[in-house]
Design an enzyme around this catalytic site. Structure first.
Site, mmCIF file in Angstrom:
data_model
loop_
_atom_site.group_PDB
_atom_site.id
_atom_site.type_symbol
_atom_site.label_atom_id
_atom_site.label_comp_id
_atom_site.label_asym_id
_atom_site.label_seq_id
_atom_site.Cartn_x
_atom_site.Cartn_y
_atom_site.Cartn_z
ATOM 1 N N GLN A 222 0.750 -1.194 -0.053
ATOM 2 C CA GLN A 222 -0.160 0.068 0.015
ATOM 3 C C GLN A 222 0.969 1.187 0.123
ATOM 4 O OE1 GLN A 222 -0.357 2.149 3.145
ATOM 5 N NE2 GLN A 222 -1.592 3.402 2.437
ATOM 6 N N SER A 223 0.594 2.325 -0.806
ATOM 7 C CA SER A 223 1.367 3.382 -0.871
ATOM 8 C C SER A 223 2.606 3.128 -1.232
ATOM 9 C CB SER A 223 0.981 4.294 0.402
ATOM 10 O OG SER A 223 1.549 5.502 0.189
ATOM 11 N N ALA A 224 3.692 3.532 -0.522
ATOM 12 C CA ALA A 224 5.201 3.352 -0.824
ATOM 13 C C ALA A 224 5.360 1.721 -0.773
ATOM 14 C CB ALA A 224 6.187 3.722 0.480
#
Length: 342
Positions: A222-224
Site C-alpha cells: 500500500q502506498s510506498a
C-alpha cells in the site's frame, strides 16, 4: 425417572456433539524455520487463527551492517508472541488525515534500528486446504520515511479468522536514510528494498511449515508499499519467486531521486560531525552516531524547511531500481507475473 435419564442422556450427547469443537494447538504453534524454532499463539480475538509475531528474518542491521544489505540471522528459539519495534521513523510536525483522523494507520509501539522482523497469520491447522493456502506478503506504506507492521488497521487476524483460506506475512523494512542512504562508498544503495526481497525469500523457504503454498505467493503493498511491489518485477525479471503483485497505489515512477551527486548523505553526515573521505564518513556514520541522533537530526532539519531540501528514498542504481522503466518494459525485462490493483 426414565424421563430424567433420557433428558440427562440428551444433555450429555449435546454437550459432546453440539458444543464447538475444541482445538488443541500444541505442536501446531511451534514451527521450525531458517530463523530457528518459533512458537506462536492463539487469542480470543481470533480463536481460529495462529499468530507468530516478531520473527527475525535478518540479522540486526547494526554497526557495520547499518546501510548494508540484510544478512541472514543466527537461528535461535523465538517466543513469537509480540510485535518487534518498527524501524527508525522520520517524524514531522505536519498535520495529515493520518495524524488527525485515521491514527490507527500509524505505527503502534516503539521503534528501533534492530527492526528486521516479520509476522505470520495462518488459519488453524485443521482447516481445509492446509498446506495449499495462498500467501499474501504485505509491504506497509509510509512514504519510504516511516511505517511498519505494527499498525492497528493493518493487522489481518479478523480477515484470516473469517476466510480460513489464506496466510498473511507482514514485514518491517528499513526506511529513510537507514533504508535508502545513497551514500558514496556503498555498493548497494536501496537496502530497504533488499529487506523486502529477503522477506520474500524467507517466505518461499518457510511458509509451507505454516500451511501456506510457497508456489502461490502474492506480493502486496500500500502506498510506498505499492510502489515497492511495482518496482519488484523489474528488479527480478528472471527470479521473481512470487506469482503475482497487488499494488494499492504507487508505481515505479516514484523511484526518481535526482541526487546523482550523492550529496544528501554527505550533508546529513556533516550535521552529525562526520566529514572527510567517503570511507571515513561511512565509518563515522556507522559507529560514532546513534540511530536516535541520526533520526532526530534528519527529522528536525526537514521540519525546519531549510535548504537544500533532502530526501531519502529509492534511487536508480540500475541493479534493482532503474531510471527508465518504459525501456525495461519494451525490452521485456520484467517478470511475467500477474499484476492487479486493489
Amino acid at each position: 425417572m426414565r424421563q430424567s435419564v433420557v433428558l440427562s442422556l440428551v444433555s450429555l450427547f449435546c454437550l459432546i456433539s453440539c458444543a464447538p469443537p475444541s482445538y488443541h494447538h500444541g505442536s501446531d504453534l511451534k514451527i521450525s524455520t531458517t530463523s530457528g524454532s518459533v512458537t506462536g499463539f492463539v487469542n480470543s480475538t481470533a480463536p481460529n487463527v495462529r499468530q507468530w509475531l516478531g520473527i527475525p528474518y535478518a540479522a540486526p542491521p547494526l554497526g557495520d551492517l547499518r546501510f548494508a544489505p540484510p544478512q541472514a540471522p543466527t537461528p535461535h528459539p523465538v517466543n513469537a508472541s509480540a510485535f518487534a519495534p518498527s524501524c527508525m521513523q522520520q517524524y514531522s510536525n505536519g498535520s495529515t488525515i493520518y495524524t488527525e483522523v485515521l491514527k490507527e494507520f500509524l505505527i503502534n509501539g516503539g521503534q528501533s534500528e534492530d527492526c528486521l522482523y516479520l509476522n505470520v497469520w495462518a488459519p488453524e491447522a485443521t482447516s481445509k486446504g492446509h498446506g495449499k493456502w495462498p500467501v499474501f506478503v504485505y509491504v506497509p506504506g509510509g512514504g519510504f520515511t516511516s511505517g511498519g507492521a505494527n499498525s492497528l488497521y493493518k493487522i489481518p487476524d479478523k480477515w484470516v479468522q473469517r476466510t480460513q483460506g489464506h496466510v498473511v506475512v507482514i514485514m518491517n523494512y528499513r526506511v529513510n536514510v537507514f533504508g535508502f542512504p545513497n551514500a558514496k562508498g556503498l555498493e548497494r544503495q536501496n537496502v530497504g528494498l533488499l529487506d523486502q526481497r529477503m522477506v520474500v525469500e524467507w517466505t518461499k523457504n518457510n511458509i509451507a511449515a505454516f500451511g501456506g503454498n510457497p508456489d502461490s505467493i502474492i506480493f502486496w503493498g500500500q502506498s510506498a508499499g505499492g510502489a515497492s511491489v511495482s518496482l519488484y518485477p523489474y528488479a527480478y525479471p528472471k527470479d521473481p519467486i512470487v506469482k503475482g503483485i497487488a499494488a494499492d497505489s504507487g508505481s515505479p515512477g516514484i523511484a526518481g531521486s535526482s541526487d546523482t551527486a550523492q550529496s544528501n548523505f554527505t550533508f546529513v553526515a556533516s550535521l552529525v560531525g562526520c566529514t572527510g573521505e567517503p570511507a571515513v564518513v561511512l565509518d563515522c556514520m556507522r559507529h560514532n552516531v546513534t540511530a536516535a541522533a541520526l533520526e532526530n537530526v534528519l527529522s528536525l532539519y526537514q521540519i525546519s524547511a531549510r535548504s537544500p531540501k533532502i530526501t531519502f528514498g529509492p534511487t536508480p542504481d540500475e541493479v534493482i531500481v532503474f531510471a527508465n522503466y518504459t525501456d525495461r518494459a519494451a525490452k521485456g525485462l520484467v517478470a511475467k507475473i500477474v499484476r492487479a490493483g486493489i
